[in-house]
Design a protein around this motif. Structure first.
Motif, mmCIF file in Angstrom:
data_model
loop_
_atom_site.group_PDB
_atom_site.id
_atom_site.type_symbol
_atom_site.label_atom_id
_atom_site.label_comp_id
_atom_site.label_asym_id
_atom_site.label_seq_id
_atom_site.Cartn_x
_atom_site.Cartn_y
_atom_site.Cartn_z
ATOM 1 N N UNK A 1 17.603 -103.950 -16.220
ATOM 2 C CA UNK A 1 18.623 -103.237 -16.994
ATOM 3 C C UNK A 1 19.171 -104.112 -18.114
ATOM 4 N N UNK A 2 19.235 -105.421 -17.872
ATOM 5 C CA UNK A 2 19.743 -106.365 -18.875
ATOM 6 C C UNK A 2 18.789 -106.473 -20.057
ATOM 7 N N UNK A 3 17.476 -106.422 -19.797
ATOM 8 C CA UNK A 3 16.492 -106.451 -20.870
ATOM 9 C C UNK A 3 16.668 -105.227 -21.775
ATOM 10 N N UNK A 4 16.847 -104.074 -21.169
ATOM 11 C CA UNK A 4 17.059 -102.851 -21.959
ATOM 12 C C UNK A 4 18.349 -102.943 -22.771
ATOM 13 N N UNK B 1 9.715 -106.830 -21.018
ATOM 14 C CA UNK B 1 10.111 -106.953 -22.428
ATOM 15 C C UNK B 1 9.213 -106.091 -23.322
ATOM 16 N N UNK B 2 7.904 -106.187 -23.102
ATOM 17 C CA UNK B 2 6.947 -105.426 -23.912
ATOM 18 C C UNK B 2 7.200 -103.927 -23.761
ATOM 19 N N UNK B 3 7.360 -103.483 -22.517
ATOM 20 C CA UNK B 3 7.547 -102.060 -22.244
ATOM 21 C C UNK B 3 8.815 -101.523 -22.896
ATOM 22 N N UNK B 4 9.920 -102.257 -22.744
ATOM 23 C CA UNK B 4 11.189 -101.799 -23.297
ATOM 24 C C UNK B 4 11.156 -101.812 -24.826
ATOM 25 N N UNK B 5 10.621 -102.881 -25.421
ATOM 26 C CA UNK B 5 10.531 -102.945 -26.883
ATOM 27 C C UNK B 5 9.662 -101.819 -27.428
ATOM 28 N N UNK B 6 8.546 -101.548 -26.754
ATOM 29 C CA UNK B 6 7.661 -100.471 -27.209
ATOM 30 C C UNK B 6 8.336 -99.110 -27.099
ATOM 31 N N UNK B 7 9.136 -98.927 -26.057
ATOM 32 C CA UNK B 7 9.839 -97.650 -25.881
ATOM 33 C C UNK B 7 10.904 -97.455 -26.959
ATOM 34 N N UNK B 8 11.664 -98.508 -27.251
ATOM 35 C CA UNK B 8 12.771 -98.388 -28.211
ATOM 36 C C UNK B 8 12.263 -98.260 -29.642
#
Length: 246
Positions: A71-74, A117-124
């Motif tokens: 959750x902190x990464x997001x 990190x990769x997943x969240x950055x790609x989603x945003x």
């Protein structure tokens, strides 16, 4: 191929020598955010980068995050002070820490957290023209007796990155991904190695990676010729490979 613009850059694993070499090889840097687990090392990395870029260098910020929960990464990615043109994922460790928790720690640092990190950055940022640069390793191309734990984490990271890149391309996303597979690069990880014949200078590695990122390459071997043994090793039967003392 037309060069891409990478003026505002986010680095996860902001103390990585290879990532800093990539930044120094990128032209016209404007803003950099170094994210890492150790504030003192981040401060040192900021000083090294500022010194290498000269007086007209970029604005450099640091962010200490320790070992963040998902959750902190997001939360971090959703509240960045500016939108990056490039995000470099460079965190990692080479050897398994001692103790019963050593292997889980390596998996967390080398595989689980980078994938988050990769997943969240790609989603945003999936609808934005930007690039993710993921630093994996040729060690993930085939399991070897000398570093199979490290190779396992890098194999997983490479597979995750390649799969996500394929999905984004299929969906027509303007966000692109460059998967980097370095061989032996002269960083603190291997600086004590006695045999120096195949070691690539870190500055040269940075230039090669920057070249691949700016031209939108999908996979970049560092140096390029590491792609040849990578392909050959995948063809060698396991029974033969297990007899090789490496």
């Amino acid at each position: 191929m037309e060069k891409r613009c990478c003026r505002d850059v986010l680095v996860v694993g902001g103390t990585s020598e290879m990532a800093l070499a990539v930044l120094q090889a990128l032209p016209d840097l404007r803003r950099v955010l170094l994210i890492g687990r150790d504030r003192l090392r981040l401060e040192a990395a900021r000083g090294n980068l500022a010194g290498g870029c000269g007086s007209a260098g970029p604005e450099i910020s640091i962010l200490e995050v320790g070992s963040p929960e998902p959750y902190r990464i997001r939360e971090i990615c959703g509240s960045l002070p500016w939108q990056p043109d490039l995000a470099v994922i460079a965190q990692g460790m080479l050897t398994v820490p001692p103790g019963d928790g050593g292997l889980p720690e390596m998996i967390r640092v080398n595989l689980t957290e980078p994938c988050l990190w990769i997943s969240v950055l790609a989603e945003i940022f999936r609808d934005r023209e930007m690039r993710l640069c993921v630093i994996s390793s040729v060690a993930g191309d085939r399991g070897r007796g000398s570093n199979y734990a490290y190779g396992m984490t890098k194999a997983g990271l490479s597979a995750f990155t390649e799969g996500l890149a394929s999905r984004l391309a299929r969906e027509g996303s303007p966000l692109g991904i460059t998967l980097v597979k370095p061989g032996l690069v002269d960083t603190v990880m291997i600086r004590q190695r006695r045999d120096r014949r195949l070691i690539c200078p870190c500055s040269r590695a940075g230039r090669i990676i920057a070249w691949g990122v700016l031209r939108g390459r999908g996979t970049v071997y560092v140096p390029w010729w590491w792609a040849v043994p990578g392909i050959l090793l995948r063809l060698v039967p396991r029974g033969i490979l297990s007899r090789i003392p490496w």
